[in-house]
Design a protein around this motif. Structure first.
Motif, PDB file in Angstrom:
ATOM      1  N   MET A  62       0.844  -1.184   0.000  1.00  0.00           N
ATOM      2  CA  MET A  62       0.000   0.000   0.000  1.00  0.00           C
ATOM      3  C   MET A  62       0.883   1.240   0.000  1.00  0.00           C
ATOM      4  SD  MET A  62      -2.790  -1.607  -0.095  1.00  0.00           S
ATOM      5  CE  MET A  62      -3.555  -3.123   0.422  1.00  0.00           C
ATOM      6  N   ILE A  63       0.313   2.374   0.398  1.00  0.00           N
ATOM      7  CA  ILE A  63       1.026   3.630   0.214  1.00  0.00           C
ATOM      8  C   ILE A  63       1.268   4.323   1.547  1.00  0.00           C
ATOM      9  CG2 ILE A  63       0.964   5.892  -0.922  1.00  0.00           C
ATOM     10  CD1 ILE A  63       1.043   3.463  -2.809  1.00  0.00           C
ATOM     11  N   SER A  64       2.477   4.800   1.749  1.00  0.00           N
ATOM     12  CA  SER A  64       2.749   5.666   2.891  1.00  0.00           C
ATOM     13  C   SER A  64       3.825   6.644   2.499  1.00  0.00           C
ATOM     14  CB  SER A  64       3.208   4.860   4.107  1.00  0.00           C
ATOM     15  OG  SER A  64       3.583   5.725   5.151  1.00  0.00           O
ATOM     16  N   GLN A  85     -10.775  -2.894  -7.018  1.00  0.00           N
ATOM     17  CA  GLN A  85      -9.950  -2.784  -8.217  1.00  0.00           C
ATOM     18  C   GLN A  85      -9.520  -1.343  -8.469  1.00  0.00           C
ATOM     19  OE1 GLN A  85     -12.168  -4.595 -11.398  1.00  0.00           O
ATOM     20  NE2 GLN A  85     -12.232  -6.607 -10.390  1.00  0.00           N
ATOM     21  N   GLY A  86     -10.431  -0.407  -8.209  1.00  0.00           N
ATOM     22  CA  GLY A  86     -10.085   1.003  -8.361  1.00  0.00           C
ATOM     23  C   GLY A  86      -8.980   1.419  -7.424  1.00  0.00           C
ATOM     24  N   LEU A  87      -9.030   0.956  -6.177  1.00  0.00           N
ATOM     25  CA  LEU A  87      -7.982   1.267  -5.207  1.00  0.00           C
ATOM     26  C   LEU A  87      -6.644   0.659  -5.630  1.00  0.00           C
ATOM     27  CD1 LEU A  87      -9.892   0.810  -1.825  1.00  0.00           C
ATOM     28  CD2 LEU A  87      -9.074   2.951  -2.817  1.00  0.00           C
ATOM     29  N   ALA A  88      -6.693  -0.546  -6.172  1.00  0.00           N
ATOM     30  CA  ALA A  88      -5.458  -1.193  -6.634  1.00  0.00           C
ATOM     31  C   ALA A  88      -4.816  -0.386  -7.761  1.00  0.00           C
ATOM     32  CB  ALA A  88      -5.754  -2.614  -7.090  1.00  0.00           C
ATOM     33  N   ARG A  89      -5.645   0.108  -8.687  1.00  0.00           N
ATOM     34  CA  ARG A  89      -5.106   0.929  -9.767  1.00  0.00           C
ATOM     35  C   ARG A  89      -4.529   2.239  -9.230  1.00  0.00           C
ATOM     36  NH1 ARG A  89      -9.503  -1.457 -12.694  1.00  0.00           N
ATOM     37  NH2 ARG A  89     -10.948   0.179 -12.019  1.00  0.00           N
ATOM     38  N   ALA A  90      -5.193   2.807  -8.230  1.00  0.00           N
ATOM     39  CA  ALA A  90      -4.696   4.045  -7.630  1.00  0.00           C
ATOM     40  C   ALA A  90      -3.336   3.819  -6.983  1.00  0.00           C
ATOM     41  CB  ALA A  90      -5.695   4.574  -6.597  1.00  0.00           C
ATOM     42  N   ARG A  91      -3.191   2.724  -6.252  1.00  0.00           N
ATOM     43  CA  ARG A  91      -1.906   2.428  -5.607  1.00  0.00           C
ATOM     44  C   ARG A  91      -0.799   2.271  -6.644  1.00  0.00           C
ATOM     45  NH1 ARG A  91      -5.301  -1.617  -2.933  1.00  0.00           N
ATOM     46  NH2 ARG A  91      -6.115  -0.683  -1.013  1.00  0.00           N
ATOM     47  N   ALA A  92      -1.106   1.576  -7.717  1.00  0.00           N
ATOM     48  CA  ALA A  92      -0.095   1.351  -8.759  1.00  0.00           C
ATOM     49  C   ALA A  92       0.350   2.668  -9.384  1.00  0.00           C
ATOM     50  CB  ALA A  92      -0.661   0.413  -9.826  1.00  0.00           C
ATOM     51  N   SER A  93      -0.599   3.564  -9.661  1.00  0.00           N
ATOM     52  CA  SER A  93      -0.230   4.832 -10.286  1.00  0.00           C
ATOM     53  C   SER A  93       0.583   5.712  -9.329  1.00  0.00           C
ATOM     54  CB  SER A  93      -1.489   5.584 -10.743  1.00  0.00           C
ATOM     55  OG  SER A  93      -2.260   6.028  -9.642  1.00  0.00           O
ATOM     56  N   ILE A  94       0.280   5.620  -8.035  1.00  0.00           N
ATOM     57  CA  ILE A  94       1.037   6.418  -7.059  1.00  0.00           C
ATOM     58  C   ILE A  94       2.458   5.877  -6.935  1.00  0.00           C
ATOM     59  CG2 ILE A  94       1.175   7.148  -4.652  1.00  0.00           C
ATOM     60  CD1 ILE A  94      -1.934   6.895  -4.605  1.00  0.00           C
ATOM     61  N   ARG A  95       2.602   4.547  -6.906  1.00  0.00           N
ATOM     62  CA  ARG A  95       3.948   3.957  -6.858  1.00  0.00           C
ATOM     63  C   ARG A  95       4.779   4.383  -8.073  1.00  0.00           C
ATOM     64  NH1 ARG A  95       1.243  -0.949  -5.518  1.00  0.00           N
ATOM     65  NH2 ARG A  95       1.300  -1.357  -3.286  1.00  0.00           N
ATOM     66  N   LYS A  96       4.133   4.364  -9.222  1.00  0.00           N
ATOM     67  CA  LYS A  96       4.837   4.756 -10.445  1.00  0.00           C
ATOM     68  C   LYS A  96       5.275   6.215 -10.358  1.00  0.00           C
ATOM     69  CE  LYS A  96       4.306   4.990 -15.473  1.00  0.00           C
ATOM     70  NZ  LYS A  96       3.384   4.748 -16.616  1.00  0.00           N
ATOM     71  N   ALA A  97       4.383   7.074  -9.873  1.00  0.00           N
ATOM     72  CA  ALA A  97       4.722   8.496  -9.750  1.00  0.00           C
ATOM     73  C   ALA A  97       5.825   8.717  -8.728  1.00  0.00           C
ATOM     74  CB  ALA A  97       3.473   9.297  -9.361  1.00  0.00           C
ATOM     75  N   ALA A  98       5.826   7.930  -7.661  1.00  0.00           N
ATOM     76  CA  ALA A  98       6.833   8.085  -6.611  1.00  0.00           C
ATOM     77  C   ALA A  98       8.236   7.819  -7.121  1.00  0.00           C
ATOM     78  CB  ALA A  98       6.519   7.151  -5.444  1.00  0.00           C
ATOM     79  N   SER A  99       8.348   6.961  -8.118  1.00  0.00           N
ATOM     80  CA  SER A  99       9.673   6.607  -8.630  1.00  0.00           C
ATOM     81  C   SER A  99      10.048   7.383  -9.892  1.00  0.00           C
ATOM     82  CB  SER A  99       9.721   5.106  -8.932  1.00  0.00           C
ATOM     83  OG  SER A  99       8.744   4.754  -9.885  1.00  0.00           O
ATOM     84  N   THR A 100       9.189   8.306 -10.313  1.00  0.00           N
ATOM     85  CA  THR A 100       9.463   9.101 -11.516  1.00  0.00           C
ATOM     86  C   THR A 100      10.311  10.309 -11.162  1.00  0.00           C
ATOM     87  OG1 THR A 100       7.364   8.411 -12.503  1.00  0.00           O
ATOM     88  CG2 THR A 100       8.419  10.375 -13.429  1.00  0.00           C
ATOM     89  N   ARG A 101      11.441  10.442 -11.803  1.00  0.00           N
ATOM     90  CA  ARG A 101      12.350  11.563 -11.500  1.00  0.00           C
ATOM     91  C   ARG A 101      11.826  12.884 -12.055  1.00  0.00           C
ATOM     92  NH1 ARG A 101      17.872  10.064 -10.200  1.00  0.00           N
ATOM     93  NH2 ARG A 101      17.996   7.809  -9.915  1.00  0.00           N
ATOM     94  N   ASN A 102      11.237  12.848 -13.234  1.00  0.00           N
ATOM     95  CA  ASN A 102      10.731  14.067 -13.861  1.00  0.00           C
ATOM     96  C   ASN A 102       9.303  14.320 -13.389  1.00  0.00           C
ATOM     97  OD1 ASN A 102      10.142  16.260 -15.437  1.00  0.00           O
ATOM     98  ND2 ASN A 102      10.179  15.155 -17.393  1.00  0.00           N
ATOM     99  N   VAL A 103       9.160  15.119 -12.316  1.00  0.00           N
ATOM    100  CA  VAL A 103       7.859  15.339 -11.702  1.00  0.00           C
ATOM    101  C   VAL A 103       6.909  16.045 -12.657  1.00  0.00           C
ATOM    102  CG1 VAL A 103       6.653  16.450  -9.785  1.00  0.00           C
ATOM    103  CG2 VAL A 103       8.883  15.376  -9.411  1.00  0.00           C
ATOM    104  N   THR A 104       7.419  16.969 -13.444  1.00  0.00           N
ATOM    105  CA  THR A 104       6.544  17.740 -14.338  1.00  0.00           C
ATOM    106  C   THR A 104       5.861  16.852 -15.370  1.00  0.00           C
ATOM    107  OG1 THR A 104       8.449  18.249 -15.758  1.00  0.00           O
ATOM    108  CG2 THR A 104       7.858  19.862 -14.061  1.00  0.00           C
ATOM    109  N   SER A 105       6.443  15.704 -15.667  1.00  0.00           N
ATOM    110  CA  SER A 105       5.815  14.788 -16.627  1.00  0.00           C
ATOM    111  C   SER A 105       4.558  14.141 -16.055  1.00  0.00           C
ATOM    112  CB  SER A 105       6.799  13.698 -17.049  1.00  0.00           C
ATOM    113  OG  SER A 105       7.107  12.839 -15.956  1.00  0.00           O
ATOM    114  N   ILE A 106       4.432  14.142 -14.736  1.00  0.00           N
ATOM    115  CA  ILE A 106       3.273  13.545 -14.080  1.00  0.00           C
ATOM    116  C   ILE A 106       2.097  14.506 -14.077  1.00  0.00           C
ATOM    117  CG2 ILE A 106       2.422  12.618 -11.878  1.00  0.00           C
ATOM    118  CD1 ILE A 106       5.354  11.937 -11.224  1.00  0.00           C
TER     119      ILE A 106
END
Length: 443
Positions: A1-3, A62-83
């Protein structure tokens, strides 16, 4: 999950309540994403025999699972403006956010998905109504917004809700049920016990999770004590509290800190709406005025009351002096706890762009899941109060300027608006509740 916090400690529920286990921790630079799951029997879910209801529940998961996945992906993205898409009102400041990309994505997912069901049971004034001015402003304002304003987040279908709001006001319980000077909170606890009994008897949702996806909100100091009216509410539910004291049972993994906002007459002082220009002189090093409440203030007043012309400390401000004028003329504003940990001076300091100096113990600061309080405030240990001037004088001028610049950036997250605006305090409170729900996997 997310923290967005880097704590990795587990927490347990009592008796037959599902326990929370740490699944895995994924490192993202110096931030961590925790994975938490609820284990235990899911037999309670089988009580929902309707395929239609189960379908809604599966869609929600399922919606919550998709939300968690997108947040994890954003957390590891170096270029914040692309998000950030259509995010013209969001400035991805790396200074004030633990992970700006993850926060923004989480916020967007909240706007897209999060649904709150407000129980309709109960009558005015203790339910569905709360104080909208003075020291408990936030209690009534949140209730008013979620019941009458935030159509995007409220759902009339409880089967589509992620969380369930118990809309009682502890401040009004104290006003209408408490007998002054008795210190007997039994009638207040009984009201809470009765309210939970009503909704748990009428609906399946409380019993399905033992209250874990339900929340209460209270700014009154007695909020934590009143929540003991039901053991599952105290131990399992999301308690949104101004009095966020970890030594008194506040659990930041499931509970949420509510900012204390004192609006005299229900409005922000015009002086705080437009603070002086950034480079305007601030002749005082620090300022505090407040009654002798609790041990921390006692220490502060003992060492600094009337002792220094630069570090201005009053027990009670003289009637011919203006409180906000002193804040606007001070570089630092002292925010000591009183009898309880919360202080409205923290938010007032943010409004005044006067760097808050947090003098507290066991207090979980608001929105600390996503905000880096060290970027716009100073925390001083109580043991350092005798040398407080030395500590503040040692803050380099460049650091002070950065703190002040970050105060300006973070202010939007503590503003009350009517109607509510994106990223303001109402939405930040909702986001904190959303995060707790994201970290819950039920069944």
């Amino acid at each position: 999950m997310i923290s967005f916090n880097s704590t990795a400690s587990n927490f347990e529920f009592k008796s037959s309540v599902p326990t929370a286990d740490l699944l895995r921790t994924v490192s993202v630079s110096d931030h961590e994403i925790q994975a938490v799951r609820f284990t235990g029997s899911n037999n309670v879910l089988k009580r929902e025999s309707s395929a239609r209801v189960l379908s809604k529940y599966e869609q929600l998961k399922q919606g919550l699972a998709r939300a968690r996945a997108s947040i994890r992906k954003a957390a590891s993205t170096r270029n914040v403006t692309s998000i950030i898409k259509n995010g013209v009102d969001f400035v991805p400041s790396a200074a004030i956010y633990r992970n700006p990309g993850a926060f923004y994505q989480s916020y967007v997912e909240m706007e897209k998905r999060f649904k709150v069901y407000v129980y309709r049971e109960g009558e005015l004034p203790i339910t569905h109504y709360g104080p909208c001015k003075d020291i408990y402003t936030i209690e009534g304002r949140f209730m008013s917004e979620i019941e009458h304003g935030a159509k995007r987040f409220r759902t009339s279908d409880p089967h589509r809700a992620h969380v369930y709001y118990l809309p009682f006001s502890v401040a009004w319980m104290v006003k209408y049920l408490y007998k002054p000077l008795t210190y007997d909170l039994t009638p207040l606890k009984q009201f809470v016990a009765d309210y939970v009994k009503v909704v748990s008897s009428k609906y399946p949702f409380w019993n399905r999770t033992c209250g874990a996806d339900h929340f209460m909100l209270a700014c009154h100091d007695w909020g934590p004590h009143v929540s003991k009216g039901n053991s599952h509410l105290y131990n399992n539910s999301i308690r949104v509290l101004c009095n966020a004291n970890t030594s008194e049972g506040f659990n930041p993994q499931k509970d949420v800190t509510l900012p204390e906002i004192h609006l005299y007459g229900g409005y922000v002082s015009p002086k705080l709406l437009s603070p002086p220009p950034f480079n305007a002189p601030r002749p005082y090093l620090a300022f505090f005025a407040g009654g002798l409440h609790g041990t921390i203030r006692s220490i502060l007043l003992q060492h600094w009351k009337g002792h220094d012309k630069d570090l201005i400390v009053f027990e009670y401000l003289p009637k011919d002096q203006d409180y906000y004028s002193f804040m606007l003329k001070s570089k630092f504003c002292l925010c000591p706890s009183g009898y309880e940990v919360a202080s409205p001076r923290i938010v007032e300091s943010i409004y005044a762009q006067c760097v808050p100096v947090i003098l507290s113990q066991n207090y979980v600061l608001p929105f600390s899941d996503v905000l880096r309080w060290e970027a716009f405030s100073i925390q001083v240990d109580v043991s350092e109060i005798p040398r407080l001037k030395e500590v503040l004088m040692a803050v380099p001028e460049e650091k002070y300027k950065r703190l002040k610049e970050n105060l300006k950036a973070v202010r939007r997250h503590f503003e009350l608006n009517h109607p509510a605006k994106r990223f303001d305090v109402f939405h930040m409170i909702l986001h904190s509740i959303w995060l707790r729900r994201l970290n819950m996997r039920l069944g």
